[in-house]
Design an enzyme around this catalytic site. Structure first.
Site, PDB file in Angstrom:
ATOM      1  N   HIS A 146       0.857  -1.182   0.000  1.00 54.78           N
ATOM      2  CA  HIS A 146       0.000   0.000   0.000  1.00 54.78           C
ATOM      3  C   HIS A 146       0.899   1.240   0.000  1.00 54.78           C
ATOM      4  O   HIS A 146       1.895   1.288   0.706  1.00 54.78           O
ATOM      5  CB  HIS A 146      -0.881  -0.002   1.259  1.00 54.78           C
ATOM      6  CG  HIS A 146      -1.423   1.341   1.621  1.00 54.78           C
ATOM      7  ND1 HIS A 146      -0.926   2.089   2.676  1.00 54.78           N
ATOM      8  CD2 HIS A 146      -2.410   2.083   1.066  1.00 54.78           C
ATOM      9  CE1 HIS A 146      -1.584   3.217   2.769  1.00 54.78           C
ATOM     10  NE2 HIS A 146      -2.494   3.253   1.809  1.00 54.78           N
ATOM     11  N   HIS A 188       1.884  11.232  -1.008  1.00 53.98           N
ATOM     12  CA  HIS A 188       0.933  10.612  -0.097  1.00 53.98           C
ATOM     13  C   HIS A 188       0.367  11.693   0.797  1.00 53.98           C
ATOM     14  O   HIS A 188       1.090  12.255   1.626  1.00 53.98           O
ATOM     15  CB  HIS A 188       1.579   9.514   0.741  1.00 53.98           C
ATOM     16  CG  HIS A 188       0.603   8.818   1.638  1.00 53.98           C
ATOM     17  ND1 HIS A 188       0.968   8.215   2.824  1.00 53.98           N
ATOM     18  CD2 HIS A 188      -0.735   8.640   1.542  1.00 53.98           C
ATOM     19  CE1 HIS A 188      -0.098   7.682   3.398  1.00 53.98           C
ATOM     20  NE2 HIS A 188      -1.152   7.950   2.639  1.00 53.98           N
TER      21      HIS A 188
END
Length: 335
Positions: free
Chosen positions: A31, A77
């Site tokens: 992930h 992110h």
């Protein structure tokens, strides 16, 4: 005590037949694969496991989050830039597949800056960077279906969590790879969607209230991998073992735990709990209950945070081993 074969993780797919649909494989993934910075809020992978290390460790599903910076795509992110250019990601993956033509990579691409940059520009830049990369579009599988392993060896399979209406993408939405029809935000019960003639069961509950929800998170992320038998449609399971909330469930603490749980002075993270669950399923496979045949078959794509911590060289080998367990001629595409 479990005694398992030692398999070469850099090319483990070479030992599997071409006839297997990717829905019947068990593939380790990461992930936010390039999230190496912003500890403890945005970092999801250890800097000691850069992309090349992940691929050689058996990781076959990549989660690439990108934002547009000065008209260039950079891994991102949340609010933290992750520094790796998309062009570098493309170079690393194409070189790996050139050296390991038996393998395939599922690459999920998601736009991280959709609130500030239009999807049409993001589509255009992704397409341009792929087209001008060393391998170009030649190594990409862009059909919206679940292929067999033989159809995609040496290729990247696009899982497009971007695209909107397909504007500025060559071929539009009909040529943008596996394209989920929906992806609700942090749905604890999971959700299903159709990939042509395959039912995709997805578990991506990440906004857990606190570290006290780690056991529930582990159970939900694990149980979805147990594919029921005798289903009207083939089933592909996609699960994320990752989770985070601030301040009581930061990504490294969720994945790795904290303190000294072996001495009841801390809390076990998802990775140790998940590894234990996998080992229990392997034990069941060695002594199957005829009344529950196949219950222990673990199938699906598993995207993890800090996949090699706090226990090293465990999760990827365990997941890879399930590709060889529970196989019966004539089932799941096994010849």
């Amino acid at each position: 005590l479990l005694i398992l074969p030692i398999r070469p993780l850099h090319n483990f797919l070479a030992s599997l037949p071409d006839s297997l649909p990717l829905s019947s494989l068990t593939l380790p993934g990461t992930h936010d694969s390039l999230a190496f910075y912003g500890w403890p809020i945005s970092q999801c992978q250890s800097p000691s496991t850069p992309l090349q290390v992940q691929l050689n460790s058996g990781i076959r599903v990549l989660d690439v989050r990108l934002a547009i910076i000065d008209n260039t795509l950079i891994s991102y992110h949340g609010i933290f830039p992750q520094r790796t250019p998309f062009s570098s990601i493309l170079s690393t993956t194409s070189q790996f597949l050139s050296s390991n033509p038996s393998e395939t990579l599922i690459i999920s691409i998601k736009q991280e800056d959709y609130s500030t940059n239009p999807p049409s520009l993001f589509n255009l830049l992704v397409a341009q960077e792929i087209a001008t990369s060393d391998a170009g579009f030649d190594i990409w599988f862009l059909e919206n279906r679940c292929p067999t392993l033989g159809q995609v060896r040496g290729k990247c399979i696009l899982l497009s969590r971007f695209g909107a209406d397909g504007e500025n993408w060559p071929g539009g939405l009909d040529n943008i790879g596996i394209h989920p029809s929906k992806w609700p935000d942090s749905e604890s019960k999971g959700f299903n969607w159709l990939l042509n003639d395959t039912l995709v069961r997805t578990q991506d509950w990440y906004a857990i209230p606190s570290f006290l929800s780690i056991p529930e998170k582990t159970t939900l992320a694990s149980q979805i991998l147990l594919t029921p038998q005798q289903t009207p449609l083939p089933i592909l399971n996609i699960t994320y073992t990752s989770a985070a909330s601030i301040p009581l469930a930061l990504p490294p603490h969720v994945a790795k735990g904290f303190g000294f749980p072996q001495f009841s002075l801390g809390y076990e993270g998802v990775n140790v709990r998940f590894a234990r669950w996998l080992m229990e399923r392997i034990k069941e496979s060695m002594e199957p209950d005829e009344n529950e045949k196949g219950r222990w078959r673990v199938r699906g794509w598993v995207l993890m945070d800090y996949y090699d911590e706090p226990i090293k060289d465990i999760l990827c080998p365990l997941l890879v081993e399930f590709n060889f367990l529970g196989r019966t001629s004539g089932e799941e595409g096994w010849p």
